[in-house]
Scaffold this active site. Sequence first.
Site, PDB file in Angstrom:
ATOM      1  N   ASP A 185       0.843  -1.187   0.000  1.00 26.61           N
ATOM      2  CA  ASP A 185       0.000   0.000   0.000  1.00 26.61           C
ATOM      3  C   ASP A 185       0.886   1.248   0.000  1.00 26.61           C
ATOM      4  OD1 ASP A 185      -2.608   1.291   0.468  1.00 26.61           O
ATOM      5  OD2 ASP A 185      -1.633   1.919   2.313  1.00 26.61           O
ATOM      6  N   THR A 198      -3.317   4.929  -3.784  1.00 23.46           N
ATOM      7  CA  THR A 198      -2.275   5.747  -3.181  1.00 23.46           C
ATOM      8  C   THR A 198      -0.949   5.591  -3.906  1.00 23.46           C
ATOM      9  OG1 THR A 198      -1.957   3.973  -1.617  1.00 23.46           O
ATOM     10  CG2 THR A 198      -3.263   5.806  -0.894  1.00 23.46           C
ATOM     11  N   THR A 199      -0.745   4.432  -4.524  1.00 20.68           N
ATOM     12  CA  THR A 199       0.490   4.245  -5.285  1.00 20.68           C
ATOM     13  C   THR A 199       0.402   4.991  -6.604  1.00 20.68           C
ATOM     14  OG1 THR A 199       0.534   2.039  -4.356  1.00 20.68           O
ATOM     15  CG2 THR A 199       2.120   2.513  -6.061  1.00 20.68           C
ATOM     16  N   ASP A 226      -8.804  -0.710   2.266  1.00 21.39           N
ATOM     17  CA  ASP A 226      -8.890  -0.165   0.911  1.00 21.39           C
ATOM     18  C   ASP A 226     -10.184  -0.595   0.241  1.00 21.39           C
ATOM     19  OD1 ASP A 226      -6.478   0.942   1.337  1.00 21.39           O
ATOM     20  OD2 ASP A 226      -5.421  -0.057  -0.307  1.00 21.39           O
TER      21      ASP A 226
END
Lengths: 535, 559
Positions: A69, A102-103, A400
């Site tokens: 994550d 988020t990446t 997530d």
Amino acid sequence: MALAFDEYGRPFIIIREQEQKSRVRGLDAQKANILAAKSVARILRTSLGPKGMDKMLQSSDGDVTITNDGATILEQMEVENQIGKLMVELSRSQDYEIGDGTTGVVVTAGALLEQAEVLLERGIHPIRVAEGYEMASKIAVDTLTKISTKFEYDIFNFEPLVQTCMTTLSSKIVGRCKRDLAEIAVKAVLAVADLDRRDVNLDLIKVEGKVGGRLEDTELVYGIVVDKDMSHPQMPKHIEDAKIAILTCPFEPPKPKTKHKVDIDSVEKFEALREQEKKYFDDMVQQCKDVGATLVICQWGFDDEANHLLMHRGLPAVRWVGGVELELIAIATGGRIVPRFQELTADKLGKAGLVREKSFGTTKDRMLYIEECANSKAVTIFIRGGNKMMIEETKRSVHDALCVARNLIRDNSIVYGGGSAEIAISLAVEAAADKIPGVEQYAMRAFADALDAVPMALAENSGLQPIDTLTAVKAQQVKENNPYLGIDCNDVGTNDMQQQNVFETLIGKKQQIQLATQVVKMILKIDDVITPSAF
Amino acid sequence: MSNMLQPQIILLKEGTDTSQGKPQLISNINACMAVVDAVRTTLGPRGMDKLIHGDKGVTISNDGATIMKLLDIVHPAAKILVDIAKSQDSEVGDGTTTVVLLAGEFLREAKPFVEDGVHPQLIIRSFRAAVQLAVQKIKELAISIEGKSLEEKKSLLERCAATTLSSKLVGGEKEFFAKMVVDAVTQLGEESRLSMLGIKKVQGGTMRDSFLVNGVAFKKTFSYAGFEQQPKSFDNPKILLLNLELELKSEKENAEVRLSDPTQYQSIVDAEWNIIYDKLDKCVKSGAKIVLSRLAIGDLATQYFADRDVFCAGRVMEEDLHRVASATGGAVQTTVNNVVPEVLGICERFEEKQVGNERFNIFSGCPAGHTATIVLRGGADQFIEEAERSLHDAIMIVRRAYKNSTVVAGGGAIDMEISRYLRQHARTIAGKSQLFINSYAKALEVIPRQLCDNAGFDATDVLNKLRQKHALATGEGALFGVEINTGGIVDTFANFVWEPAVVKINALTAATEAACLILSVDETIRNPKSESAEGGGAGMGGRGRGRGMPGRGRGMRRR
């Protein structure tokens, strides 16, 4: 700092502790900043997509985290550089707002900066670049809205929601049972969702984990799971139709808050005091009994004497239950939290169909399940797994997935994943760029190029030829005018994401583009960095 | 060097550094120029930001006053520049870079004269005369927006706000924020204080997710168990505001109860419970549906209120509480006795809402008005901080323009026009003054020149075009300024690049004052103590610490 000398050849001391500060200005500053941001982005690049790799991070006190994550990786890395920190905050913002992607957002921002660097070297004014990016991001968002599709779902048909959650989970270590976990996440969200207001309070979903068992044993409990056991080993482990008294007062004689002192000067008085103390315990238990409670859950502990008495009177009890859990239990069972024994009435009791204590494996670990509650608006996802790191990572993955499901309930628009959306935007921006006069045109083209970074990284991480694959898909998109074509990471045989059922939420994608542009703009605008040179 | 021949007369303490005369004046000017260079590039819509890493963390800013403050300047003459930036900031809120730049340019123009041996006082006198003429001219040129309808006025104010915002990080969304700022300020009304406008910052989301609450909003406060069972939205609720602890606690500090009869024990316990229950009961009886307190509301009270469908929040920030009070027309109570209906506030709608990762309590549709809250969103902390500073500037401008509604054309147009006027005027003067006023006029051109430089245009070319336009005898060119997008010139007034006249007037007077002040100094005496504290960075400058907590940006000061 740039030094100035006065007529006597002495340097001016204009700024406090001038010698100890370093200053970078102009293009050098921008390049240094871009470099810092890029190196942060490069770290995350390999984590993108279903074939992305995990990172192992060891904190200063020796705790090991293994995760995929983006937000967690950056958080744990403890980036020191200021610009690097901006990237960390970027991914944290995405995490707060959307919870997923988020990446992707960091990789996009890194790519945008990389492209900007080339333009800056050509002598284009950084603000012009930033403005071009801004224009491009508007086009990108419009394009996203255009290619998005809405899907219908209801309580009984939540298949599309599960599909989207599966896309999120596929990149995680828990990918092998993504179907189960996705279903659990969707069911949990639907259970607590307020479908009229389209609001989901994720606080009502408790994610609990315990080492042991297999990942497949993970379950959704329509109720609460508390990591506690009955206060006395001989109390019943299985209560049906439990009436629960939820107490925030301890089973001990009440203490006035004012300083007090009881003067005992005779044996009689001492006896009376003892009697009274005993009576307190007696009354307390009796009061619980009187209102018909069959289970007592208490925020505080209680004396052995009380424990024994409770046991004796056949009233099972749980002690030391935390405030948050207590609240969740109250919500789930429809009970009221009672601060005082005198206030205990029958209608303040919570109701649960089944309360059971479950022990795990050979260990002495026990947990308390409160199920079939009067009001199922509080659920627990109970995660099992081989080791602690696995459970922690699963928790993050489930979080997530929960966020994705929540976002879909708020706004049921989706775009297709697998890099298809990025390719479609890239094409649209490139087409729009040709119509813009001025330097911004270059910046917009650079934006389009930068967007290729995501599908490129996807392909690379999946072991495909990145450039070959990307160009092939791009050509196909233009030829077939089908914005749903993406990178076939899993080697399914088709690269139509509609058939592969790879979805992402529209707001998540939009947010990625907007946030990345925003931060890139901020970094480009800095032309002067003054730092204490210790750093 | 003559003092080598005779015994030195020691007048001052040893180590005292004195420097005087012309060289001192020149050296002061040089020091100021160095400072001006630091903020030079932040001017205008193509201005850049500075990243300053101090001991208070990192600030990324475009705001002149903020940068000057964070640079932590110790040079005595250069400090004057910091002060004028601050004064511009507190007086009008915007144009802080402009004022520093102008002061620097005045000094630069004065330098050759000083070097040539002109007495500084002569320069000062001419500069003072020039600024008077300039201010007069601005007043003449200013265009009043008074007497327009509210709607029209609003759109005019939005233009002013947009001009201010265009140079900031939020420039991309300037229309969006300009509208928000104007709405907020008009909501506040004529006589309002700035403290009634709250700005809340929530990380996450994009700038566009920022919103204006027509009322008060604040972050969910710390809550005890039972809070989630309270209702989270009301229509037309009554609001009770308290400055009182609602907790089971000892009523008096240091009091002690002595019991000799153990049976009395229960009565003490009961008495304590009764006190708190009595308080809670009075709160509920007052008819209030929302109870807010500046002090803690304990778990007992939380659960009591939850039982009776009342919403409560403890430890509300004092400023938020006051804002709620003035918005809802309630009054903050320090006791729950004799709560009459008049002290209860009321609003149309109360709601707890998720904003990003936080939950917010939002009171909207308040009858008494005069409050507004802007909730800012953004990708990074520094980003939101800078957005807040930018909005603060815009708010100040709009407030200024709202009260004192005359505007002038921006983009360097007004500066060019004054410059032309002063040049013209100079020719009518016989004597040295002609030269000085001429150079003052030349200094004013720094604004359009810097605008061009920052945008990467050929400043000389653009400036010549502007001079030609402004020199037209018909006066039609008076409103022409720099066109920032293409590098040409344009009628900035028609393009809605507006600035309130007061910003320009204040900037000119402050800059001239500062320049005159620096010019009038011919000797600096620095006693050895302060010298060592400044220079001896390695000796852990004791003064740096002794200065106490330097404010955290501009957010702190505005309470």
